[in-house]
Design a protein around this motif. Structure first.
Motif, short mmCIF file in Angstrom:
data_model
loop_
_atom_site.label_atom_id
_atom_site.label_comp_id
_atom_site.label_asym_id
_atom_site.label_seq_id
_atom_site.Cartn_x
_atom_site.Cartn_y
_atom_site.Cartn_z
N ASP A 10 0.79 -1.23 0.00
CA ASP A 10 0.00 0.00 0.00
C ASP A 10 0.83 1.29 0.00
O ASP A 10 0.25 2.37 0.03
N GLN A 11 2.14 1.19 -0.02
CA GLN A 11 2.99 2.39 -0.02
C GLN A 11 2.71 3.17 -1.30
O GLN A 11 2.77 2.62 -2.40
N ALA A 12 2.41 4.45 -1.17
CA ALA A 12 2.07 5.29 -2.32
C ALA A 12 3.22 6.20 -2.70
O ALA A 12 4.00 6.64 -1.84
N PHE A 13 3.30 6.49 -3.99
CA PHE A 13 4.35 7.35 -4.54
C PHE A 13 3.72 8.37 -5.48
O PHE A 13 2.78 8.05 -6.20
N THR A 14 4.27 9.58 -5.47
CA THR A 14 3.75 10.67 -6.28
C THR A 14 4.73 10.99 -7.40
O THR A 14 5.94 11.09 -7.17
N ALA A 15 4.19 11.15 -8.62
CA ALA A 15 5.03 11.48 -9.77
C ALA A 15 4.17 12.06 -10.88
O ALA A 15 2.96 11.84 -10.92
N GLU A 16 4.81 12.78 -11.78
CA GLU A 16 4.10 13.34 -12.92
C GLU A 16 4.02 12.36 -14.08
O GLU A 16 3.05 12.37 -14.84
N THR A 17 5.03 11.51 -14.23
CA THR A 17 5.06 10.56 -15.33
C THR A 17 5.30 9.15 -14.80
O THR A 17 5.77 8.98 -13.68
N PHE A 18 5.00 8.19 -15.62
CA PHE A 18 5.25 6.80 -15.24
C PHE A 18 6.73 6.58 -14.99
O PHE A 18 7.10 5.91 -14.03
N GLU A 19 7.58 7.17 -15.81
CA GLU A 19 9.02 7.01 -15.65
C GLU A 19 9.50 7.58 -14.32
O GLU A 19 10.34 6.98 -13.64
N GLU A 20 8.96 8.74 -13.92
CA GLU A 20 9.31 9.32 -12.63
C GLU A 20 8.80 8.43 -11.49
O GLU A 20 9.49 8.25 -10.49
N TRP A 21 7.61 7.88 -11.65
CA TRP A 21 7.06 6.98 -10.64
C TRP A 21 7.98 5.78 -10.46
O TRP A 21 8.26 5.37 -9.34
N MET A 22 8.46 5.22 -11.55
CA MET A 22 9.39 4.09 -11.48
C MET A 22 10.65 4.49 -10.70
O MET A 22 11.13 3.71 -9.87
N GLN A 23 11.18 5.68 -10.96
CA GLN A 23 12.40 6.13 -10.29
C GLN A 23 12.19 6.32 -8.79
O GLN A 23 13.06 5.94 -8.00
N VAL A 24 11.07 6.90 -8.40
CA VAL A 24 10.85 7.13 -6.97
C VAL A 24 10.46 5.85 -6.25
O VAL A 24 10.68 5.71 -5.05
#
Length: 62
Positions: A10-24
Motif C-alpha cells: 500500500d505504499q504510495a508514490f507521487t510522480a508526474e510521469t510513469f518514468e518518474e514513478w518508477m524512479q521514486v
C-alpha cells in the motif's frame, strides 16, 4: 501529479510521469521487496514487458 501505490503493497508514490514513478518507487522495491526482486531475477524480457505494461496502465488510470 499522480499518486499510485506500489503493486505489491500500500505504499504510495507521487510522480508526474510513469518514468518518474518508477524512479521514486525503485528504492522502495529494492529494500521492501528485495525477496521478490531476487525471485524474479530469472524472469524473461517478456515478463518484464508485461509488468511494465500493467503498471503503466495502472499509472495512466490513476
Amino acid at each position: 501529479m499522480k499518486i499510485l501505490s506500489c503493486d505489491l503493497c500500500d505504499q504510495a508514490f507521487t510522480a508526474e510521469t510513469f518514468e518518474e514513478w518508477m524512479q521514486v518507487m525503485m528504492p522502495h522495491y529494492m529494500t521492501e521487496h528485495a525477496d521478490i526482486m531476487e525471485a524474479n531475477k530469472n524472469k524473461t524480457k517478456e515478463d518484464g514487458a508485461k509488468w511494465m505494461a500493467e503498471n503503466r496502465a495502472r499509472f495512466d488510470a490513476a
